[in-house]
Design a protein around this motif. Structure first.
Motif, PDB file in Angstrom:
ATOM      1  N   LYS A   1       0.907  -1.200  -0.071  1.00  0.00           N
ATOM      2  CA  LYS A   1      -0.010   0.078  -0.102  1.00  0.00           C
ATOM      3  C   LYS A   1       0.712   1.097  -0.059  1.00  0.00           C
ATOM      4  O   LYS A   1       1.944   1.277   0.453  1.00  0.00           O
TER       5      LYS A   1
ATOM      6  N   MET B   1     -12.277   9.654   2.049  1.00  0.00           N
ATOM      7  CA  MET B   1     -12.185   8.446   1.403  1.00  0.00           C
ATOM      8  C   MET B   1     -13.709   7.858   1.428  1.00  0.00           C
ATOM      9  O   MET B   1     -13.884   7.156   2.685  1.00  0.00           O
ATOM     10  N   TYR B   2     -14.248   8.015   0.482  1.00  0.00           N
ATOM     11  CA  TYR B   2     -15.500   7.355   0.606  1.00  0.00           C
ATOM     12  C   TYR B   2     -15.538   6.012  -0.327  1.00  0.00           C
ATOM     13  O   TYR B   2     -15.184   5.958  -1.709  1.00  0.00           O
ATOM     14  N   TYR B   3     -15.693   4.754   0.512  1.00  0.00           N
ATOM     15  CA  TYR B   3     -15.242   3.653   0.050  1.00  0.00           C
ATOM     16  C   TYR B   3     -16.316   2.979  -0.555  1.00  0.00           C
ATOM     17  O   TYR B   3     -16.038   1.754  -0.382  1.00  0.00           O
TER      18      TYR B   3
ATOM     19  N   VAL C   1     -18.337   6.424  -4.734  1.00  0.00           N
ATOM     20  CA  VAL C   1     -16.876   6.273  -4.467  1.00  0.00           C
ATOM     21  C   VAL C   1     -15.906   7.561  -4.725  1.00  0.00           C
ATOM     22  O   VAL C   1     -16.057   8.185  -5.706  1.00  0.00           O
TER      23      VAL C   1
ATOM     24  N   ASP D   1     -12.257  10.341  -3.524  1.00  0.00           N
ATOM     25  CA  ASP D   1     -11.239  10.547  -2.381  1.00  0.00           C
ATOM     26  C   ASP D   1     -11.017  12.079  -2.441  1.00  0.00           C
ATOM     27  O   ASP D   1     -10.235  12.650  -2.000  1.00  0.00           O
TER      28      ASP D   1
END
Ligand SMILES: Cc1cc2nc3c(=O)[nH]c(=O)nc-3n(C[C@H](O)[C@H](O)[C@H](O)COP(=O)(O)O)c2cc1C
Length: 182
Positions: free
Chosen positions: A3, A11-13, A166, A168
């Protein structure tokens, strides 16, 4: 998995897109797009920008409906997520039909396959999270399109065609659910 450390502002995952519909203080139906939500048993939590029209009306009127759209409604989702109710009644311009809900004083969106009737119970604002208003609400009723149900009236997970949001903070987009058989 190797990573990289990132310094995104958010951070919308992958949160399901929902449409929140309500009657404002004058009884006019309106709607806004949200992705910040979760539900546990008979409770839901929603996260709003403090300055939006919807939250400032819902704090007064209390009742609202969570509508879960499918991917056929992306245009309406983007419209309701870019225009403010301060400017217009979005139902007049979006291709969405408000129908009075049976249990709460709020409209259900006819075109959405899932509707959850809610009544606001708590409003949470903290200095640490300026500009964010979280609300807790009690679930009063749930409705699911008949084609999503099996012969016992239970939800068939494979039928859902939700949209996931989703992002960032710079890159953002939608992901769609795929059919799977397990
Ligand atoms: C996919 C998507 C997800 C969104 N999620 C949220 C959210 O979780 N919370 C929020 O306050 N605004 C969210 N927005 C932005 C609001 O929908 C937007 O600011 C809207 O114009 C507010 O309308 P209102 O002033 O009528 O409430 C989202 C927009 C889109 C397109």
């Amino acid at each position: 998995m190797e990573k990289s450390k990132v310094d995104y502002e958010k951070m919308y995952y992958g949160f399901p897109v929902i449409l929140i519909s309500f009657y404002d203080k004058n009884g006019v139906p309106n709607v806004t797009t949200l992705s910040s939500s979760y539900s546990l048993k008979d409770m839901v939590v929603l996260g709003f920008n403090t300055k939006g029209y919807a939250i400032n009306e819902i704090i007064h009127v209390k009742d609202f409906v969570i509508n879960v759209p499918d991917r056929s409604l992306v245009q309406e989702i983007n419209f309701c997520g870019s225009k403010s109710g301060f400017e217009c009644s979005k139902f007049d311009e979006a291709n969405l039909t408000p129908v009075k809900s049976p249990l709460v004083n709020a409209p259900v969106i006819q075109e959405c396959p899932i509707a959850i009737e809610c009544t606001l119970t708590d409003v949470i604002e903290r200095d640490q999270y300026q500009g964010i208003t979280n609300v807790l609400a009690a679930v009063k009723g749930r409705y699911v399109a008949k084609e999503y149900l099996d012969h016992e009236g239970r939800l068939q997970p494979s039928m859902l065609n939700n949209i996931l949001y989703v992002g960032d903070g710079v890159n953002r987009g939608y992901r769609y659910m795929e059919e799977c058989n397990n």
